[in-house]
Design a protein around this motif. Structure first.
Motif, PDB file in Angstrom:
ATOM      1  N   PRO A 129     -35.424  -7.404 -15.216  1.00 23.56           N
ATOM      2  CA  PRO A 129     -34.565  -7.903 -14.143  1.00 23.56           C
ATOM      3  C   PRO A 129     -34.661  -9.415 -13.976  1.00 23.56           C
ATOM      4  CG  PRO A 129     -36.552  -6.921 -13.233  1.00 23.56           C
ATOM      5  CD  PRO A 129     -36.581  -6.632 -14.710  1.00 23.56           C
ATOM      6  N   LYS A 130     -33.523 -10.012 -13.658  1.00 23.54           N
ATOM      7  CA  LYS A 130     -33.472 -11.429 -13.273  1.00 23.54           C
ATOM      8  C   LYS A 130     -32.877 -11.456 -11.875  1.00 23.54           C
ATOM      9  CE  LYS A 130     -32.797 -13.171 -17.976  1.00 23.54           C
ATOM     10  NZ  LYS A 130     -31.910 -13.942 -18.877  1.00 23.54           N
ATOM     11  N   ILE A 131     -33.714 -11.716 -10.889  1.00 25.13           N
ATOM     12  CA  ILE A 131     -33.266 -11.589  -9.508  1.00 25.13           C
ATOM     13  C   ILE A 131     -33.681 -12.807  -8.698  1.00 25.13           C
ATOM     14  CG2 ILE A 131     -33.229  -9.069  -9.418  1.00 25.13           C
ATOM     15  CD1 ILE A 131     -36.065  -9.138  -8.321  1.00 25.13           C
ATOM     16  N   SER A 132     -33.007 -12.984  -7.574  1.00 21.33           N
ATOM     17  CA  SER A 132     -33.344 -14.025  -6.612  1.00 21.33           C
ATOM     18  C   SER A 132     -33.403 -13.383  -5.234  1.00 21.33           C
ATOM     19  CB  SER A 132     -32.295 -15.145  -6.630  1.00 21.33           C
ATOM     20  OG  SER A 132     -32.597 -16.127  -5.654  1.00 21.33           O
ATOM     21  N   LEU A 133     -34.523 -13.550  -4.543  1.00 22.87           N
ATOM     22  CA  LEU A 133     -34.716 -12.987  -3.214  1.00 22.87           C
ATOM     23  C   LEU A 133     -34.675 -14.109  -2.179  1.00 22.87           C
ATOM     24  CD1 LEU A 133     -37.750 -10.641  -4.014  1.00 22.87           C
ATOM     25  CD2 LEU A 133     -35.323 -10.055  -4.036  1.00 22.87           C
ATOM     26  N   ALA A 134     -33.929 -13.905  -1.113  1.00 21.35           N
ATOM     27  CA  ALA A 134     -33.833 -14.890  -0.035  1.00 21.35           C
ATOM     28  C   ALA A 134     -34.314 -14.253   1.265  1.00 21.35           C
ATOM     29  CB  ALA A 134     -32.391 -15.378   0.119  1.00 21.35           C
ATOM     30  N   PHE A 135     -35.255 -14.908   1.925  1.00 22.77           N
ATOM     31  CA  PHE A 135     -35.868 -14.364   3.134  1.00 22.77           C
ATOM     32  C   PHE A 135     -35.110 -14.859   4.366  1.00 22.77           C
ATOM     33  CE2 PHE A 135     -39.084 -14.536   6.555  1.00 22.77           C
ATOM     34  CZ  PHE A 135     -39.499 -13.210   6.553  1.00 22.77           C
ATOM     35  N   LEU A 136     -34.201 -14.038   4.875  1.00 24.81           N
ATOM     36  CA  LEU A 136     -33.449 -14.361   6.088  1.00 24.81           C
ATOM     37  C   LEU A 136     -32.712 -13.110   6.559  1.00 24.81           C
ATOM     38  CD1 LEU A 136     -30.216 -16.465   5.282  1.00 24.81           C
ATOM     39  CD2 LEU A 136     -31.297 -14.841   3.723  1.00 24.81           C
ATOM     40  N   PRO A 137     -32.377 -13.045   7.861  1.00 29.99           N
ATOM     41  CA  PRO A 137     -31.630 -11.896   8.381  1.00 29.99           C
ATOM     42  C   PRO A 137     -30.151 -12.035   8.024  1.00 29.99           C
ATOM     43  CG  PRO A 137     -32.048 -13.455  10.137  1.00 29.99           C
ATOM     44  CD  PRO A 137     -32.777 -13.979   8.939  1.00 29.99           C
ATOM     45  N   PRO A 138     -29.412 -10.935   7.966  1.00 27.54           N
ATOM     46  CA  PRO A 138     -28.011 -11.000   7.543  1.00 27.54           C
ATOM     47  C   PRO A 138     -27.134 -11.837   8.458  1.00 27.54           C
ATOM     48  CG  PRO A 138     -28.586  -8.798   8.353  1.00 27.54           C
ATOM     49  CD  PRO A 138     -29.856  -9.549   8.185  1.00 27.54           C
ATOM     50  N   GLU A 139     -27.466 -11.926   9.747  1.00 32.33           N
ATOM     51  CA  GLU A 139     -26.622 -12.705  10.665  1.00 32.33           C
ATOM     52  C   GLU A 139     -26.675 -14.204  10.390  1.00 32.33           C
ATOM     53  OE1 GLU A 139     -30.372 -11.472  13.009  1.00 32.33           O
ATOM     54  OE2 GLU A 139     -28.968 -10.570  11.575  1.00 32.33           O
ATOM     55  N   LEU A 140     -27.619 -14.655   9.578  1.00 28.02           N
ATOM     56  CA  LEU A 140     -27.713 -16.066   9.223  1.00 28.02           C
ATOM     57  C   LEU A 140     -27.241 -16.323   7.792  1.00 28.02           C
ATOM     58  CD1 LEU A 140     -31.178 -17.041  10.777  1.00 28.02           C
ATOM     59  CD2 LEU A 140     -28.891 -17.276  11.772  1.00 28.02           C
ATOM     60  N   ALA A 141     -26.549 -15.360   7.193  1.00 27.23           N
ATOM     61  CA  ALA A 141     -26.185 -15.453   5.778  1.00 27.23           C
ATOM     62  C   ALA A 141     -24.688 -15.613   5.545  1.00 27.23           C
ATOM     63  CB  ALA A 141     -26.697 -14.217   5.037  1.00 27.23           C
ATOM     64  N   GLY A 142     -23.978 -16.220   6.478  1.00 26.81           N
ATOM     65  CA  GLY A 142     -22.551 -16.461   6.269  1.00 26.81           C
ATOM     66  C   GLY A 142     -21.754 -15.172   6.260  1.00 26.81           C
ATOM     67  N   GLN A 143     -21.194 -14.817   5.111  1.00 28.63           N
ATOM     68  CA  GLN A 143     -20.447 -13.569   4.951  1.00 28.63           C
ATOM     69  C   GLN A 143     -21.180 -12.689   3.939  1.00 28.63           C
ATOM     70  OE1 GLN A 143     -16.517 -15.166   3.901  1.00 28.63           O
ATOM     71  NE2 GLN A 143     -15.814 -14.579   5.926  1.00 28.63           N
ATOM     72  N   PRO A 144     -22.213 -11.996   4.373  1.00 27.23           N
ATOM     73  CA  PRO A 144     -23.034 -11.211   3.442  1.00 27.23           C
ATOM     74  C   PRO A 144     -22.368  -9.910   3.030  1.00 27.23           C
ATOM     75  CG  PRO A 144     -23.798 -10.860   5.676  1.00 27.23           C
ATOM     76  CD  PRO A 144     -22.706 -11.904   5.764  1.00 27.23           C
ATOM     77  N   LEU A 145     -22.796  -9.393   1.911  1.00 27.27           N
ATOM     78  CA  LEU A 145     -22.448  -8.045   1.478  1.00 27.27           C
ATOM     79  C   LEU A 145     -23.559  -7.139   1.993  1.00 27.27           C
ATOM     80  CD1 LEU A 145     -21.330  -6.970  -2.094  1.00 27.27           C
ATOM     81  CD2 LEU A 145     -23.132  -5.733  -0.889  1.00 27.27           C
ATOM     82  N   LEU A 146     -23.229  -6.246   2.928  1.00 26.20           N
ATOM     83  CA  LEU A 146     -24.242  -5.430   3.607  1.00 26.20           C
ATOM     84  C   LEU A 146     -24.266  -4.000   3.078  1.00 26.20           C
ATOM     85  CD1 LEU A 146     -23.639  -6.568   7.308  1.00 26.20           C
ATOM     86  CD2 LEU A 146     -25.515  -7.236   5.792  1.00 26.20           C
ATOM     87  N   PHE A 147     -25.456  -3.522   2.767  1.00 30.79           N
ATOM     88  CA  PHE A 147     -25.606  -2.119   2.414  1.00 30.79           C
ATOM     89  C   PHE A 147     -25.481  -1.269   3.677  1.00 30.79           C
ATOM     90  CE2 PHE A 147     -28.812  -3.746  -0.945  1.00 30.79           C
ATOM     91  CZ  PHE A 147     -27.765  -4.101  -1.795  1.00 30.79           C
ATOM     92  N   GLU A 148     -24.887  -0.082   3.547  1.00 27.66           N
ATOM     93  CA  GLU A 148     -24.766   0.799   4.705  1.00 27.66           C
ATOM     94  C   GLU A 148     -26.151   1.190   5.225  1.00 27.66           C
ATOM     95  OE1 GLU A 148     -22.602   4.971   6.082  1.00 27.66           O
ATOM     96  OE2 GLU A 148     -22.598   4.371   3.971  1.00 27.66           O
TER      97      GLU A 148
END
Length: 380
Positions: free
Chosen positions: A65-84
Motif C-alpha cells: 500500500p501507498k497511503i497518506s493519513l491525515a489527522f483531523l475531524p471531517p468537519e475541518l476537511a473542506g468537502q470530504p468523502l465520508l464513509f457511512e
C-alpha cells in the motif's frame, strides 16, 4: 486507544513530533493564523505510526500500500468523502483501502472518539499544520505537514525507515552561507522564508527525484558565460533561443499565481524540465529559469584545480559536518557536480541518484570549499 505499539520507532519519535507541532501551532497562532488543524498528542501519533508501519509491510493482491493519513475531524476537511460507517484504524483495513487512495493528494482522514482512532473517509483538503503520515514504500514512513500558505511541497518533520529515525533539524537553515533552496525546505513553516523563485527549485528537485532515473540540474547566472568553460563543447542538446516556458510563467503578475490554471501550468513546465534530467548528462537552466541545454557533459576547465575535498552535511538532528573526497560521497554525477561548483562558484548543482539520494552542491565562502547538502530527507 490500542495497547502499546510493537514498532519501537513509533514510541521513540512520538514525543518529539508532538513538540514540533505544538511549537509551530503556537507560533502560527501568535501570528494570527486561526485556521489550524488540531494538535496531535504523542499517544495518538505513536498509534498511527505503529499501525501504518505494519500496514506498509502487508500486500493486497501482491502490491504494497501507498497511503497518506491525515489527522483531523471531517468537519475541518473542506468537502470530504465520508464513509457511512467509520472504520477502525488497523493495518489490515489500511491495506485493503490502499489501492483506492494511492494517488497523490488523497488523504485518509483519521480521528478519534474516547481515545479510539478510526478512519472516517478521504479528503483532498487539509489545514495548515495538520499531522500527515505518508507511506511511500514498505517500511518507509514520512511525517509531514502542509505549509502555512498551502502551496508547494509539504514540510517534512521526520523520516522513519525500519529502525532508523531521522528528525529534521530546522536549525540547519541558520548555517552560514546556507543555500536559499535548503533554507526554504527547512523553513516551510515560516511563510516569510518562502518565495516563488525558491519554490520553483524545490518543485524541480521533487520532480527530478520522482522519475527515479537520477540526473543533474545546473543553475547558472543569466548574464554570465563563464559556466561554458566547464561544459564540453559543442553541446549536443543546446537550446537556442533559450526555452522560456517556465520563465514566462514566473514573470506573470503575482495576482495570477494563486489561480489553479497557473499552478497547473507551473507543474507542467517543471515536469518538462525535470524530465530532461533523465537524459545522460546535465540540464542547464539560468537563475531566471530559462532552459539553456540538456544532456550536457561537465568538464574541468584548462588549468583548473581538481576538487579533492568538500564538506558534506545532512539536515537531521545529530548529524555533523564531515570533510570527504567527492568520489566517496557518490558516483560520477556527484563528482562532476562538485567539480562544476568548485570552478563556477556562482552556480548551483542539484543531483538526484537512482536510489533516491538528493544533494545540493554550493560553494561556501566561509568554508572556502564545496558544500554538499544531502536533502532527500526533506523531499520524500
Amino acid at each position: 486507544m490500542r495497547g502499546r505499539s510493537t514498532y519501537k520507532a513509533a514510541k521513540a519519535v512520538a514525543k518529539a513530533v508532538e513538540m514540533h507541532f505544538a511549537q509551530h501551532r503556537e507560533a502560527a497562532l501568535l501570528q494570527g493564523d486561526e485556521i489550524l488543524a488540531p494538535l496531535p498528542r504523542a499517544g495518538m501519533i505513536e498509534s498511527v505510526i505503529d499501525t501504518a508501519f505494519w500496514a506498509s509491510l502487508r500486500r493486497e493482491e501482491g502490491i504494497s500500500p501507498k497511503i497518506s493519513l491525515a489527522f483531523l475531524p471531517p468537519e475541518l476537511a473542506g468537502q470530504p468523502l465520508l464513509f457511512e460507517k467509520r472504520l477502525p484504524l488497523t493495518s489490515g483495513m489500511l491495506t485493503k483501502l490502499g489501492p483506492g487512495v494511492e494517488r497523490a493528494g488523497i488523504h485518509l482522514g483519521v480521528w478519534y472518539e474516547k481515545n479510539e482512532l478510526f478512519v472516517w473517509g478521504t479528503t483532498l483538503e487539509i489545514q495548515s499544520y495538520c499531522f500527515v503520515l505518508d507511506v511511500p514504500e514498505p517500511g518507509l514512513l514520512v511525517i509531514k505537514h502542509r505549509r502555512a500558505d498551502r502551496f508547494g511541497k509539504f514540510a517534512n518533520v521526520a523520516v522513519l525507515k525500519g529502525d532508523q529515525i531521522k528528525i529534521v533539524d530546522e536549525q540547519s537553515s541558520s548555517l552560514p552561507q546556507c543555500p536559499t533552496l535548503l533554507t526554504s525546505l527547512l523553513g516551510f513553516t515560516d511563510p516569510a522564508s518562502w518565495n516563488e523563485s525558491v519554490n520553483v527549485l524545490v518543485q524541480l528537485a521533487v520532480s527530478m527525484r520522482a522519475h527515479g532515473r537520477g540526473g543533474t540540474l545546473l543553475v547558472v547566472p543569466k548574464n554570465g558565460e563563464s559556466w561554458r568553460e566547464s561544459i564540453v563543447r559543442p553541446m549536443q542538446y543546446a537550446i537556442s533561443p533559450a526555452f522560456s516556458g517556465l520563465a514566462n510563467l514566473m514573470r506573470q503578475d503575482e495576482g495570477e499565481r494563486n489561480r489553479s490554471l497557473w499552478q497547473r501550468s507551473l507543474r507542467r513546465e517543471i515536469d518538462n524540465i525535470a524530465g530532461l534530467t533523465a537524459v545522460d548528462g546535465a540540464v542547464i537552466i539560468s537563475d531566471q529559469f530559462e532552459l539553456l541545454a540538456f544532456g550536457a557533459k561537465i568538464t574541468r576547465p584548462a588549468g583548473a584545480m581538481l576538487v579533492e575535498q568538500m564538506v558534506a552535511t545532512e539536515p537531521v538532528v545529530g548529524n555533523s559536518a564531515v570533510v570527504v573526497n567527492p568520489g566517496q560521497h557518490g558516483g560520477t554525477r556527484h563528482l562532476s557536480a562538485a567539480q562544476f561548483v568548485h570552478d563556477q562558484r556562482d552556480a548551483l548543482a542539484l543531483v538526484a541518484s537512482q536510489d533516491g539520494r538528493f544533494t545540493i552542491f554550493a560553494w561556501s565562502p566561509c568554508e572556502n570549499t564545496v558544500h554538499a547538502h544531502r536533502i532527500d530527507t526533506l523531499l520524500l
